[in-house]
Design an enzyme around this catalytic site. Sequence first.
Site, mmCIF file in Angstrom:
data_model
loop_
_atom_site.group_PDB
_atom_site.id
_atom_site.type_symbol
_atom_site.label_atom_id
_atom_site.label_comp_id
_atom_site.label_asym_id
_atom_site.label_seq_id
_atom_site.Cartn_x
_atom_site.Cartn_y
_atom_site.Cartn_z
ATOM 1 N N SER A 4 0.851 -1.187 0.000
ATOM 2 C CA SER A 4 0.000 0.000 0.000
ATOM 3 C C SER A 4 0.887 1.237 0.000
ATOM 4 O O SER A 4 2.072 1.172 0.342
ATOM 5 C CB SER A 4 -0.887 0.002 1.250
ATOM 6 O OG SER A 4 -1.492 1.259 1.467
ATOM 7 N N TYR A 33 -2.499 -0.923 10.336
ATOM 8 C CA TYR A 33 -2.531 -1.222 8.906
ATOM 9 C C TYR A 33 -1.268 -0.722 8.216
ATOM 10 O O TYR A 33 -0.613 -1.460 7.467
ATOM 11 C CB TYR A 33 -3.769 -0.582 8.275
ATOM 12 C CG TYR A 33 -3.868 -0.785 6.778
ATOM 13 C CD1 TYR A 33 -4.286 -2.010 6.272
ATOM 14 C CD2 TYR A 33 -3.556 0.235 5.890
ATOM 15 C CE1 TYR A 33 -4.389 -2.199 4.897
ATOM 16 C CE2 TYR A 33 -3.653 0.052 4.520
ATOM 17 C CZ TYR A 33 -4.071 -1.173 4.026
ATOM 18 O OH TYR A 33 -4.151 -1.368 2.679
#
Length: 264
Positions: free
Chosen positions: A144, A157
């Site tokens: 990401s 995350y």
Amino acid sequence: MIDRYTGKTVLITGASSGIGECFSEELAAKGAHLILVARSSEKLNALAERLSGRYGIQAVAISLDLSVSGAAERLTKNMQDCGLQPDMLINNAGIGTMARFEEIDAARIEREVTLNIMTLTELTRYLLPNMLKRGSGLVINVASMTAFQPSPYMAVYGATKAYVLSFTEALWAENQNRGVQFLALCPGETQSSFHGSSGADSLNGKRMQPIEVVNAAFQAVEQQKNYRIAGRGNYWMGQLPRFFSRRSVLRIVERMLRSGLKHT
């Protein structure tokens, strides 16, 4: 490019929607056989049936919650029992949570770390030896943009995705000239179910289409890249830590992500 995937068997996690579903569609169109894994058995079975009917490939659906301990081992045993041996692996499944850290349920944090780190790592470990034995293979780990700097309000995350990027690049370096490619794919905000499941629906950034992310991955594989940021704007965002202090970047990111909180 088609010859690279034709007749190969690709394991895709998180295959029932978003980037995972798009990977499934595009690889089926290139003639790859698929092992599709996700929790949603109904959506997964429908996808497998549609792709096998449309493209004449074999598509096997395996419904499994990969966010629980030992899931990678169970999946590997399931594939062995069915005589399935993936030539390629796309670790796409992942979950995130947008909230202040102390407000997140501990069980949710454990699931997030298990899925984003442990299952991804263990699946790679289980499948890599056979790829090396064959002298060919491909592992795409979906990281990401949050891998490039800490992410306030998505602290766990972001940390897990930093692990994915570091882990994948290390394996890319280890396996040069051994026939197995590694790619860390780093998308920004993308149209998917992730925003709803993570509580990040309020984020108002421009969201890429899954096909843009998948095409960026295919291009990076052809170029034998170790990582790829999907999207030109995302690329420049990823360079911020090179031009500003870590403290300054954190303040910028904090302001951006604060808008996604339900309660500020």
